[in-house]
Write a protein that holds these residues in place. Structure first.
Motif, PDB file in Angstrom:
ATOM      1  N   UNK A  77       0.767  -1.210  -0.209  1.00 10.48           N
ATOM      2  CA  UNK A  77       0.152   0.202  -0.557  1.00 10.48           C
ATOM      3  C   UNK A  77       1.050   1.351   0.109  1.00 10.48           C
ATOM      4  N   UNK A  78       2.030   1.614  -0.240  1.00 14.65           N
ATOM      5  CA  UNK A  78       2.919   2.188  -0.493  1.00 14.65           C
ATOM      6  C   UNK A  78       2.497   3.439  -1.360  1.00 14.65           C
ATOM      7  N   UNK A  79       2.752   4.667  -1.498  1.00 11.66           N
ATOM      8  CA  UNK A  79       1.809   5.371  -2.900  1.00 11.66           C
ATOM      9  C   UNK A  79       3.318   5.595  -3.730  1.00 11.66           C
ATOM     10  N   UNK A  80       2.550   4.979  -4.620  1.00  9.81           N
ATOM     11  CA  UNK A  80       3.505   4.954  -5.971  1.00  9.81           C
ATOM     12  C   UNK A  80       3.560   6.345  -6.079  1.00  9.81           C
ATOM     13  N   UNK A  81       2.824   6.998  -6.798  1.00  9.31           N
ATOM     14  CA  UNK A  81       2.753   8.866  -6.496  1.00  9.31           C
ATOM     15  C   UNK A  81       4.118   8.969  -6.200  1.00  9.31           C
ATOM     16  N   UNK A  82       4.169   9.307  -5.029  1.00 14.11           N
ATOM     17  CA  UNK A  82       5.415   9.621  -4.089  1.00 14.11           C
ATOM     18  C   UNK A  82       6.092   9.316  -4.253  1.00 14.11           C
ATOM     19  N   UNK A  83       6.622   7.534  -4.553  1.00 15.40           N
ATOM     20  CA  UNK A  83       7.527   6.947  -4.502  1.00 15.40           C
ATOM     21  C   UNK A  83       8.346   7.715  -6.308  1.00 15.40           C
ATOM     22  N   UNK A  84       7.777   8.413  -6.986  1.00 15.77           N
ATOM     23  CA  UNK A  84       7.951   8.730  -7.772  1.00 15.77           C
ATOM     24  C   UNK A  84       8.888   9.645  -7.517  1.00 15.77           C
TER      25      UNK A  84
END
Lengths: 368, 610
Positions: A242-249
């Motif tokens: 459930x990690x944030x895929x957007x923020x990971x970018x």
């Protein structure tokens, strides 16, 4: 892989600590802004190609009425296939989540909601000038889940002035009870130009001291990891997958397009910035002019490290070599000292912050 | 050489020159009075008028004190129909600047003694009046601020007569602020102050009483002509060195530099002669002409020896040469400033610098930082100790870190001063208590009139150097004043106290303390350093030690949290700027054995509330 960030600069009330670009405005201005934004989306069609995440941040995006939101999503659907967006997040204030709003979010394809909870103490909420009551959070989470939006982030702020450890524990208990998929926990930052800064300068408010901050941060980490969350970034915690895929970018220093007033983008090897003034933004788009006011080269190596080390897994030394052509320890000899001080370690070919380093990240980031 | 007509003109002019200075305590209104005289004689137009015209250094205007002396020419048409020329030579009023005062008084025939009508005579005024009397100056008493509700003219008049022994029956009553009495002062300057003596036909003798640096014209000496004349094209000779220069321009300050055809006896002005080296025109030297040289120089000045020393180190070691140049430049008109290279393990290369007193030290440091843009670290001030060693030799030590090992020391003598304190009688108790606590030895007490008391103490200069002056002011609500002069060297129970940071002795933090104060002072210093030194990655002990015995300790706890909580795409650049700022802050500190120590830490001993 690419992200889209859309900035909605409107708020009902300005929070004590907030230094983002925002204003308190009437619905008529909201609509004018949304129309300008739609125009920017259309103009940016080519750049949005290949996007996999969309993030509506603010400000308070949940403040927009249903038609405003529909206009934005329609405009996006005009230029990219909605199905290509794997993660669509909206930031929301708990009091805005009615059953109808939750259902609308779902219909628009929003699959992740980030709620500005901050604390469960009514006095602290008032001090921060938040406009919800603790009970609103429970309502909001329930309504979102009922509407079928299961991926929910709760924002928490700790190390508030005069906050006790018992108060923080209560906040953490409530979070655990709500069992969201994701938690962002920030120690309160005193930013220039905020009301909080003025109160502190005038001596009316005493900020938490370093030891309190550290103790509280440790309490946050301990509690959340005990309850099944992974501490995957300095201030972020997630249930499995459930990690944030957007923020990971951002943290992986990838590409993203920033839309709306004051939005930042990272495209190619350039950092772009939209005009930070709403009036200017409106006028530019109404004249079919680009809102971009700054377009500078990025600092590849430095950015990759500063952002990447925020992640638990850190930065792959091999990737640093292939992507930037450097051996990190040769490029930054001071890293050896940081390693001796127990701030960083190399694990399975990745350079990463230790637990101690997570609390003292700036001491490492300053090396770059 | 000036022609006949010119010489006659200079002779006539000499009779109408009046050279004077103003003696006053800080705040008694000297600069305002000078402004009024300039205004009244229309020496400057209203447009040029800035508050406190004579104080041309920014620092002077900010602090409201006069540091460097300034000389101004004023033209005045008197009621007798003649045009007179006044030269007002300004003097500083602070105890540290006695040397400057003696310079300006030597260039004058008279002085205005300005006394505040509400406050009466202060200790420093007394010292300067005696200097003026020694110089045979005609003194005109002026009682200023008569408009104040608390003014007591008769009491002050009596004060002047009783304390100084001057006839004050004809004292001029003024309010410089309100412009009262200015005309009378001007009349008295004409009638009371004698025209300068000196012979226009004799060989040139000009006293250098100041000098300044002009980027286009080199070193420009301020001069007072005693005998002879000087004009453009003359070849002048500096009497102490024999060096010669061709005069490019002569002139006076009005207050801006204004060229003149020639300067003659009694004139106060400047000359330019493309002088490049500061050492070529020392203040106190005599200038004469190469062709027709004077046989003996003027008496000159006796430079005061510095009383207080401290180490000055550039934060950025690359600034070392700039710092040397700055000191050279400042020494140009400040002969009392002395310096020599010093090396510190903690601070690197710098200069051991001697000053007349604490204010002098502060001013020099500030001027270096401001005018020369060099960031400095100054170590705690020290006095000069006479260390008698067991082998019978004596060493003069002005740097605590150079103190010999204890086993070689027979005894240490420290400088004592005779301190003269004037105070309203209500504060006598407080002040005596303060002096006792600073190891003062009571000498005499005398009533001046029925409200004021003069106390004389013998005190270690070391104690005065620290915070005595501030304490004196706070103990007397600002009313007490202090003057002191060196008295003698006396043996004291002194010890060297070292400060260890993270186990390393930091030479620049070593101080000499009296044995009885050591424990308290050590505790205060370590506590203060604990607050000033930022946290590090590790715990940092701060200890005070007297020959290897730890007498006090504090602990700087390890840094626990320093991380940007939020960092997303939106603000990478801004967050990077924040990191840069943190980095810059670190650079401004000195790294001492793995510990970053901020500038202020090296002056902690000065601001202890023990």
């Amino acid at each position: 892989m690419k992200g889209i960030y859309v900035h909605i600069p409107f708020c009902r009330v300005i929070c004590t600590y907030c230094d983002f670009i925002k204003e308190v405005a009437k619905p008529k201005r909201h609509r004018r802004y949304v129309e300008a934004l739609c125009r920017e989306i259309a103009m940016a069609a080519d750049r949005l190609n290949g996007a996999t995440t969309l993030y509506l941040g603010g400000g308070t995006p949940s403040l927009l009425d249903d038609d405003d939101l529909r206009l934005i999503f329609d405009a996006i659907a005009e230029v990219i296939l909605p199905a290509s967006l794997q993660e669509v997040t909206i930031e929301a204030n708990p009091e805005d989540i009615t059953e109808a709003k939750a259902a609308l979010f779902k219909r628009l394809g929003i699959n992740r909601v980030s709620l500005g909870v901050q604390t469960f103490h009514p006095d602290a909420l008032r001090f921060l000038r938040r406009t919800h009551e603790p009970a609103d959070v429970f309502q909001a989470v329930l309504r979102l889940q009922t509407a079928g939006i299961m991926n929910i982030n709760l924002d928490l702020i700790f190390a508030l002035p005069n906050q006790t450890m018992a108060e923080l524990r209560h906040d953490l208990d409530e979070i655990v009870r709500l069992d969201p998929t994701h938690v962002s926990a920030y120690s309160l930052i005193v930013e220039e130009g905020t009301r909080l800064k003025t109160l502190i300068d005038q001596g009316e408010v005493t900020p938490a001291d370093e030891d309190t901050e550290a103790d509280m941060f440790n309490a946050v980490i301990d509690t959340l990891t005990t309850h099944g969350y992974t501490h995957y970034e300095i201030s972020n915690f997630a249930k499995p997958s459930c990690e944030s895929a957007h923020n990971r970018m951002y943290w992986e220093n990838r590409e993203y397009v920033g839309l709306g007033v004051g939005a930042h983008g990272h495209e190619g090897n350039r950092r772009l910035l939209n005009t930070p003034r709403v009036k200017d933004y409106l006028e530019r788009l109404e004249n079919h002019t680009s809102p971009v006011v700054a377009d500078d080269p990025d600092e590849g190596i430095k950015d990759t490290l500063i952002m990447g080390l925020r992640l638990r897994e850190g930065v792959s030394l091999k990737t640093m070599h292939t992507r930037h052509g450097v051996d990190v320890f040769t490029h930054y000899p001071a890293l050896e000292k940081a390693r001796d001080n127990g701030l960083i370690e190399v694990v399975k070919g990745n350079l990463r912050l230790t637990h101690k380093g997570m609390l003292l990240g700036n001491e490492v980031f300053m090396i770059f | 050489m000036a022609d006949k007509a010119q010489i006659d003109a200079l002779k006539a002019r000499q009779q109408r020159i009046r050279n004077f200075s103003i003696i006053a305590h800080i705040d008694h209104g000297k600069s305002t009075l000078a402004d009024r005289i300039l205004e009244h004689t229309k020496s400057i137009t209203a447009r040029e008028m800035r508050e406190q015209m004579l104080d041309s250094m920014d620092l002077e205007r900010e602090r409201g004190i006069t540091i460097k002396l300034n000389a101004v020419e004023i033209n005045h048409v008197h009621s007798d129909g003649n045009a007179y020329v006044f030269h007002l030579i300004d003097t500083p009023g602070h105890v540290d600047f006695t040397y400057e005062v003696s310079r300006s008084l030597a260039a004058c025939e008279g002085a205005l003694l300005v006394v505040d009508a509400a406050q009466g005579i202060e200790a420093q005024t007394l010292a300067n009046v005696y200097l003026a009397i020694d110089n045979n100056l005609e003194i005109i008493p002026v009682i200023n601020k008569i408009d104040l509700p608390a003014a007591d003219v008769e009491k002050v008049r009596k004060d002047i007569e009783d304390v100084i022994g001057l006839d004050a029956s004809h004292a001029v009553l003024t309010s410089a602020k309100e412009g009262i009495g200015i005309e009378e002062i001007i009349n008295r300057l004409v009638t009371d102050i004698p025209a300068p003596k000196g012979d226009v036909d004799k060989p040139l003798k000009a006293l250098i009483f100041d000098s300044f640096y002009d980027p286009y014209r080199g070193i420009v000496p301020s001069i007072r002509i005693v005998d002879g004349t000087v004009e453009k094209g003359d070849i002048i000779k500096i009497m102490s060195t024999g060096k010669t220069f061709e005069v490019v321009e002569v002139g006076v300050m009005t207050p801006k530099q204004t060229p003149r055809a020639a300067l003659g006896p009694g004139d106060v002005g400047y000359l330019t002669a493309s002088i490049k080296n500061a050492s070529d025109v020392r203040v106190g030297d005599t200038i004469t002409l190469k062709k027709k040289a004077a046989d003996a120089p003027l008496p000159g000045y006796r430079p005061l020896s510095p009383m207080v020393y401290c180490g000055l180190f550039p934060i950025d070691s690359n600034d070392y040469n700039d710092l040397r140049e700055a000191l050279e430049r400042l020494k140009l008109n400040d002969a009392s400033l002395i310096y020599e290279p010093e090396t510190s393990q903690a601070l690197g290369f710098g200069f051991r610098t001697g000053f007349l007193g604490m204010l002098h030290m502060e001013i020099i440091q500030e001027r270096i930082e401001r005018e020369f843009k060099i960031d400095l670290i100054a170590t705690a001030p020290s006095v000069v100790y006479h260390v008698h060693q067991t082998d019978g030799t004596m060493k003069k030590i002005d740097n605590p870190s150079l103190m010999p090992e204890t086993q070689h020391i027979d005894r240490i003598e420290e400088p004592f001063v005779e301190a003269t304190l004037l105070t309203p009688k209500d504060y006598v108790g407080n002040i005596m208590e303060l002096c006792q606590s600073k190891r003062g030895r009571f000498q005499t007490m005398k009533y001046l009139g029925d409200a004021r008391v003069q106390l004389i103490y013998h005190m270690p200069l070391l104690e005065i150097v620290y915070d005595f002056f501030d304490k004196l002011k706070s103990q007397s609500k600002g009313y007490a004043s202090l003057d002191y002069e060196f008295h003698s060297y006396q043996a004291s129970k002194l010890v060297k106290m070292d400060i260890l940071i993270n186990g390393h002795s930091v030479d620049a933090l070593s101080t000499i303390v009296h044995r009885e104060f050591a424990y308290r002072r050590g505790k205060a210093i370590t506590e203060k350093l604990k607050d000033l030194i930022p946290r590090h990655m590790f715990e940092v002990p701060v200890q005070a030690a007297i020959h290897n015995k730890i007498i006090a300790r504090s602990t700087i706890r390890a840094m626990r949290k320093n991380v940007l909580a939020k960092c997303y795409g939106g603000d990478v650049s801004r967050k990077k700027k924040l990191l840069e700022k943190q980095k810059e802050g670190k650079k401004r500190m000195k790294s001492v054995g793995n510990v970053d120590v901020p500038q202020e830490a090296f002056l902690t001993v000065l601001s202890l509330d023990d």
